[in-house]
Scaffold this motif. Structure first.
Motif, PDB file in Angstrom:
ATOM      1  N   ALA A 102      -5.669  -1.901  -5.834  1.00  0.00           N
ATOM      2  CA  ALA A 102      -5.417  -2.193  -4.362  1.00  0.00           C
ATOM      3  C   ALA A 102      -3.765  -2.264  -4.489  1.00  0.00           C
ATOM      4  O   ALA A 102      -3.118  -1.437  -3.517  1.00  0.00           O
ATOM      5  CB  ALA A 102      -5.782  -3.524  -3.899  1.00  0.00           C
ATOM      6  N   GLN A 158      -1.269   1.035  -2.591  1.00  0.00           N
ATOM      7  CA  GLN A 158      -0.105   0.819  -1.727  1.00  0.00           C
ATOM      8  C   GLN A 158       1.429   1.624  -2.184  1.00  0.00           C
ATOM      9  O   GLN A 158       1.958   2.074  -0.955  1.00  0.00           O
ATOM     10  CB  GLN A 158       0.086  -0.394  -1.457  1.00  0.00           C
ATOM     11  CG  GLN A 158      -0.898  -1.244  -0.659  1.00  0.00           C
ATOM     12  CD  GLN A 158      -0.787  -2.717  -0.243  1.00  0.00           C
ATOM     13  OE1 GLN A 158      -0.278  -3.497  -1.206  1.00  0.00           O
ATOM     14  NE2 GLN A 158      -1.054  -3.322   0.868  1.00  0.00           N
ATOM     15  N   ALA A 215      -6.216  -4.692  -0.468  1.00  0.00           N
ATOM     16  CA  ALA A 215      -5.038  -4.001  -0.032  1.00  0.00           C
ATOM     17  C   ALA A 215      -4.667  -4.283   1.411  1.00  0.00           C
ATOM     18  O   ALA A 215      -3.329  -4.554   1.961  1.00  0.00           O
ATOM     19  CB  ALA A 215      -5.005  -2.527  -0.148  1.00  0.00           C
TER      20      ALA A 215
END
Length: 344
Positions: free
Chosen positions: A200, A204, A301
């Motif tokens: 996660a 990003q 996330a």
């Protein structure tokens, strides 16, 4: 109070089945008692070396209980130790110490505090019952015993090393880098979860996020320049103080995170954490991501993005946590024990 200092005797074990939580939270009570009242002695069986060392470095006496035979014999041995150490009050923490154990110990003249998490037993034998969970109520015990019940987070047991560092300033606003702390306990489900958390974070691709992930029992390592994996250590108070937000399990680490005002996403790692996570979310202190097997990298996330970018949410969670836990819980419990005693 006159004569010799009032000594507290605590019965708690730690092992692979029960974890270390019973002993660790009793350390918080022991430290408060020692600071306010008198000496403390732990009576435990076959503690893992790091846990035994933790007691000794805290200056707490540890007496090794004999090999387990049955609960009644254990209770009698505990009472013999209480007499030998001139204990003036007794504490027990552990799911295995059932009504038969409690009945033997409670028959002694010394006040007994039982630390409980569920209120599901058919009955209890104690002078005081402590249930520090946010959903706890005295009503759950009313028809099962005559003990005074200490219920809720106002009695949360926080260790000295957290209390000393708990005055943290408002983070997030105007910072060039943000600190994420990930702490998912020491069971087994956390290992695959850590992989999902790492995924996660990497998906990003944020350059302003520095992540510290606690991996119990593993060697320290790094993933890239901004993700550090560290073993469980006595640096948790500093990690909580310095982080801006967190991803954590649904256990008692949440009491410390509330004290520090850490906004967080909570992942439920065990059945007994479901109600904790729900209560904390209802109070506005966390995002409850739910049962660990159902939590995806995408959900993690999204939670990280909300916690790192929504200043209003960040502020409200921080304040909600601080309202729930003020750090004086162990002192309140010590006061209740003293009031239950003939020597108070």
């Amino acid at each position: 109070m006159s004569g010799a200092p009032a000594r507290l005797l605590i019965r708690a074990d730690a092992n692979r089945q029960s974890g270390t939580g019973h002993v660790i939270r009793c350390i918080a009570l022991a430290e408060a008692w020692r600071n306010e009242t008198g000496p403390v002695c732990f009576a435990s069986r076959s503690l893992p070396p790091p846990v035994a060392a933790r007691l000794k470095t805290s200056g707490l006496e540890l007496v090794e209980m004999s090999t387990f035979t049955n609960l009644v014999d254990d209770a009698r041995e505990f009472l013999e130790l209480a007499r030998a150490r001139s204990a003036t009050a007794l504490v027990v923490d552990g799911y295995e110490f059932d009504r038969s154990w409690q009945q033997v110990v409670h028959a002694d003249a010394r006040p007994l505090l039982l630390i409980d998490d569920e209120g599901k037993a058919a009955g209890y034998h104690a002078d005081l019952i402590l249930n520090q969970n946010p959903y706890a109520t005295a009503a759950a015990y009313r028809e099962k015993c005559e003990a005074r019940v200490l219920a809720g987070l106002e009695f949360a047991l926080i260790r000295d090393e957290f209390l000393k560092l708990a005055n943290r300033q408002s983070p997030l606003i105007g910072k060039s880098h943000l600190q994420l702390l990930v702490s998912l306990g020491g069971g087994g489900s956390e290992l695959t979860l850590i992989d999902r958390v790492i995924e996660a974070i990497q998906v990003q691709g944020r350059t302003d996020l520095i992540s510290t992930i606690v991996e119990p029992g593993r060697d320290a390592r790094r993933i890239g320049t901004k993700i550090s994996l560290v073993p469980w250590s006595d640096k948790m108070p500093e990690l909580m103080r310095d982080c801006d937000f967190a991803v954590c399990g649904g256990g008692s680490t949440n009491w410390e995170m509330c004290l520090f005002g850490v906004p967080r996403a909570v992942i439920v790692l065990a059945d007994n954490q479901r109600t904790i996570a729900q209560a904390l979310e209802s109070a506005g202190a966390c995002i409850n991501l739910g049962w660990h097997a159902d939590v995806t990298g995408g959900m993690i996330a999204t939670a990280i993005e909300r916690l790192s970018s929504d200043a209003s949410l960040h502020h409200s969670m921080r304040e909600a946590g601080r309202r729930l836990v003020d750090g004086r819980g162990a002192s309140r419990v010590c006061h209740a024990i003293r009031n239950a005693s003939t020597w108070a």
